[in-house]
Design a protein around this motif. Structure first.
Motif, PDB file in Angstrom:
ATOM      1  N   LYS A 345       0.785  -1.228   0.000  1.00  0.00           N
ATOM      2  CA  LYS A 345       0.000   0.000   0.000  1.00  0.00           C
ATOM      3  C   LYS A 345       0.824   1.290   0.000  1.00  0.00           C
ATOM      4  O   LYS A 345       0.299   2.365  -0.285  1.00  0.00           O
ATOM      5  N   GLY A 346       2.090   1.209   0.357  1.00  0.00           N
ATOM      6  CA  GLY A 346       2.890   2.414   0.531  1.00  0.00           C
ATOM      7  C   GLY A 346       3.453   2.961  -0.771  1.00  0.00           C
ATOM      8  O   GLY A 346       3.817   2.201  -1.677  1.00  0.00           O
ATOM      9  N   ILE A 347       3.538   4.282  -0.849  1.00  0.00           N
ATOM     10  CA  ILE A 347       4.102   4.936  -2.030  1.00  0.00           C
ATOM     11  C   ILE A 347       4.893   6.158  -1.590  1.00  0.00           C
ATOM     12  O   ILE A 347       4.478   6.907  -0.702  1.00  0.00           O
ATOM     13  N   ASN A 348       6.054   6.350  -2.208  1.00  0.00           N
ATOM     14  CA  ASN A 348       6.894   7.529  -1.965  1.00  0.00           C
ATOM     15  C   ASN A 348       6.648   8.537  -3.078  1.00  0.00           C
ATOM     16  O   ASN A 348       6.705   8.201  -4.265  1.00  0.00           O
ATOM     17  N   LEU A 349       6.386   9.786  -2.664  1.00  0.00           N
ATOM     18  CA  LEU A 349       6.121  10.859  -3.617  1.00  0.00           C
ATOM     19  C   LEU A 349       7.380  11.702  -3.835  1.00  0.00           C
ATOM     20  O   LEU A 349       8.321  11.631  -3.043  1.00  0.00           O
ATOM     21  N   PRO A 350       7.433  12.492  -4.902  1.00  0.00           N
ATOM     22  CA  PRO A 350       8.611  13.322  -5.167  1.00  0.00           C
ATOM     23  C   PRO A 350       9.039  14.121  -3.942  1.00  0.00           C
ATOM     24  O   PRO A 350       8.210  14.751  -3.269  1.00  0.00           O
ATOM     25  N   SER A 351      10.346  14.115  -3.669  1.00  0.00           N
ATOM     26  CA  SER A 351      10.866  14.691  -2.426  1.00  0.00           C
ATOM     27  C   SER A 351      12.197  15.417  -2.607  1.00  0.00           C
ATOM     28  O   SER A 351      12.934  15.597  -1.648  1.00  0.00           O
ATOM     29  N   SER A 352      12.517  15.821  -3.812  1.00  0.00           N
ATOM     30  CA  SER A 352      13.777  16.520  -4.038  1.00  0.00           C
ATOM     31  C   SER A 352      13.791  17.855  -3.309  1.00  0.00           C
ATOM     32  O   SER A 352      12.747  18.479  -3.097  1.00  0.00           O
ATOM     33  N   VAL A 353      14.980  18.325  -2.966  1.00  0.00           N
ATOM     34  CA  VAL A 353      15.117  19.656  -2.381  1.00  0.00           C
ATOM     35  C   VAL A 353      14.627  20.712  -3.373  1.00  0.00           C
ATOM     36  O   VAL A 353      14.071  21.753  -2.981  1.00  0.00           O
ATOM     37  N   SER A 354      14.769  20.441  -4.654  1.00  0.00           N
ATOM     38  CA  SER A 354      14.353  21.396  -5.690  1.00  0.00           C
ATOM     39  C   SER A 354      12.846  21.372  -5.954  1.00  0.00           C
ATOM     40  O   SER A 354      12.346  22.176  -6.757  1.00  0.00           O
ATOM     41  N   LEU A 355      12.113  20.483  -5.308  1.00  0.00           N
ATOM     42  CA  LEU A 355      10.667  20.416  -5.470  1.00  0.00           C
ATOM     43  C   LEU A 355      10.028  21.747  -5.031  1.00  0.00           C
ATOM     44  O   LEU A 355      10.391  22.305  -3.993  1.00  0.00           O
ATOM     45  N   THR A 356       9.080  22.234  -5.798  1.00  0.00           N
ATOM     46  CA  THR A 356       8.417  23.494  -5.478  1.00  0.00           C
ATOM     47  C   THR A 356       6.995  23.246  -4.980  1.00  0.00           C
ATOM     48  O   THR A 356       6.424  22.165  -5.175  1.00  0.00           O
ATOM     49  N   PHE A 357       6.406  24.265  -4.359  1.00  0.00           N
ATOM     50  CA  PHE A 357       5.001  24.165  -3.942  1.00  0.00           C
ATOM     51  C   PHE A 357       4.098  23.973  -5.160  1.00  0.00           C
ATOM     52  O   PHE A 357       3.057  23.303  -5.074  1.00  0.00           O
ATOM     53  N   GLU A 358       4.459  24.555  -6.287  1.00  0.00           N
ATOM     54  CA  GLU A 358       3.679  24.360  -7.513  1.00  0.00           C
ATOM     55  C   GLU A 358       3.703  22.891  -7.937  1.00  0.00           C
ATOM     56  O   GLU A 358       2.670  22.350  -8.382  1.00  0.00           O
ATOM     57  N   ASP A 359       4.866  22.245  -7.812  1.00  0.00           N
ATOM     58  CA  ASP A 359       4.961  20.813  -8.107  1.00  0.00           C
ATOM     59  C   ASP A 359       4.048  20.013  -7.180  1.00  0.00           C
ATOM     60  O   ASP A 359       3.335  19.096  -7.617  1.00  0.00           O
ATOM     61  N   ILE A 360       4.078  20.352  -5.893  1.00  0.00           N
ATOM     62  CA  ILE A 360       3.270  19.634  -4.909  1.00  0.00           C
ATOM     63  C   ILE A 360       1.784  19.842  -5.183  1.00  0.00           C
ATOM     64  O   ILE A 360       0.974  18.915  -5.053  1.00  0.00           O
ATOM     65  N   ASP A 361       1.407  21.064  -5.591  1.00  0.00           N
ATOM     66  CA  ASP A 361       0.023  21.330  -5.977  1.00  0.00           C
ATOM     67  C   ASP A 361      -0.417  20.376  -7.093  1.00  0.00           C
ATOM     68  O   ASP A 361      -1.514  19.808  -7.052  1.00  0.00           O
ATOM     69  N   LYS A 362       0.435  20.216  -8.099  1.00  0.00           N
ATOM     70  CA  LYS A 362       0.114  19.346  -9.232  1.00  0.00           C
ATOM     71  C   LYS A 362      -0.031  17.894  -8.777  1.00  0.00           C
ATOM     72  O   LYS A 362      -0.983  17.203  -9.164  1.00  0.00           O
ATOM     73  N   ILE A 363       0.911  17.440  -7.949  1.00  0.00           N
ATOM     74  CA  ILE A 363       0.883  16.058  -7.469  1.00  0.00           C
ATOM     75  C   ILE A 363      -0.377  15.801  -6.644  1.00  0.00           C
ATOM     76  O   ILE A 363      -1.081  14.798  -6.839  1.00  0.00           O
TER      77      ILE A 363
END
Length: 370
Positions: A345-363
């Motif tokens: 059931k577990g999943i890891n989502l994008p977690s780079s230091v360069s990840l932006t809030f806009e990226d997280i919004d999309k995800i």
């Protein structure tokens, strides 16, 4: 493409590596090797720090200097990367698999004691994905049975654990030995590399000695080797990168924690999604931001991974349990109900230091829509 977790290079990496190239100090002799060790032990709060070529070799070295070998057992979670397990087998010992906690994904300390036998020599807590294991009761248990504790902190550099006296400790400094990794996807990276830390001066000296081929240099510059050692010393080139990366670590941890907080804000109300928690006694570096896809979500974890990939978002399932893999089925284990469930059931989502809030919004939007 939004990658899962990529390196962040924004400091003095080019400058320090160029100095190594300009001066020809590219191998395991050079000022940055010692400097990386010195800076790392200051950051982590240990008396000794010994660089290695990777996290696996750090774990191998830890087991070796503690005298763990044939006939010994090491209690370790099955929900981890295989590099936690293989060094136990390298030294001739046997892993004994213990279940994990449903909420933190790490070793369930309450299930360790039932697996202790007269063969048990050590316990290896793995601070998986960044959340610390509950170390204080584990250390009490180890003391009760006179066992070593080797912390696999390869995924948790910068995470902290608060003991009952209110003091915060960096993970890796609580057990007898702590081991770290600087692989390309870790919080800080040297491309490849690892570190062994300890507050035991004698163990630290032993680790450094064995990591450099157990080499003794005579008056005439000749080498002798009173023990069988390992070629585990990190090259100066990689150590130079490590020094530069370490200069940015607090900044990177803040970004990771801020991103996790934003993920939580967007996903906490989504039915069928269990977001990660942070215990009162823990500070999670959130190496990877990890969620659980419950039955109520409506589609399976692997279907979500496929949808993410179609939207150019890289994800990764939780580790497959080691005890189910062919080379490891022969080893003992406790009841691994939670391990087996979370691996599905577990999943890891994008977690780079360069990840932006806009990226997280999309995800988060895709997760809500799916």
């Amino acid at each position: 493409m939004i990658p899962l977790c990529i390196p962040e290079i924004r400091g003095n990496e080019w400058k320090y590596i160029k100095e190594c190239l300009d001066t020809n100090w590219v191998s395991s002799a050079g000022k940055y090797v010692d400097l990386f060790e010195e800076r790392f032990k200051e950051y982590i709060g240990s008396k000794k720090a010994i660089v290695t070529v990777n996290g696996t070799s750090a774990l191998h070295l830890a087991l070796s200097i503690l005298g763990i070998g044939p006939g010994d057992e090491v209690i370790v979670p099955s929900m981890t990367f295989v590099a936690s397990i293989n060094p136990i087998i390298y030294v001739g010992a046997e892993p004994v698999f213990v279940d994990i906690c449903r909420d933190t994904y790490v070793m369930d300390v309450n299930k360790v004691e039932e697996l202790i036998t007269e063969k048990t020599k050590a316990i290896m807590p793995v601070h998986i994905y960044g959340h610390p294991v509950d170390m204080e009761p584990l250390m009490k248990l180890a003391k009760k049975y006179n066992l070593y504790v080797i912390e696999d902190a390869t995924e948790a550099l910068g995470s902290e654990y608060m003991t009952s006296d209110g003091i915060w400790h960096k993970v890796g400094t609580i057990g007898d030995i702590g081991c770290f990794s600087f692989n390309g996807n870790k919080l800080i990276t040297t491309g490849a590399g690892g570190m062994l830390v300890t507050n035991d001066e004698e163990l630290g000296e032993k680790a450094k000695f064995l990591s450099t081929q157990a080499k003794v240099i005579g008056e005439n510059k000749s080498f002798s080797h009173p023990e069988i050692g390992y070629n585990f010393r990190m090259p100066n080139l990689l150590a130079a990168m490590g020094v530069a990366q370490l200069e940015k670590i607090e900044e990177y941890i803040k970004i990771k924690r801020d991103n996790a907080k934003y993920y939580n804000q967007l996903l906490k109300e989504v039915e069928g999604i269990t977001i990660p928690i942070e215990k009162d006694w823990a500070k999670n570096c959130y190496w990877l931001y990890s969620i659980v896809i419950e039955d109520e979500y409506g589609i399976k974890r692997d279907e979500l991974i496929k949808i993410m990939a179609e939207n150019k978002i890289e994800t990764r399932p939780f580790f497959n349990p080691i005890h189910n893999m062919i080379p490891y089925k022969k080893y003992k284990c406790g009841k691994l109900t939670v391990t087996n469930e979370l691996s599905r059931k577990g999943i890891n989502l994008p977690s780079s230091v360069s990840l932006t809030f806009e990226d997280i919004d999309k995800i988060a939007k895709i997760i809500r829509r799916a």
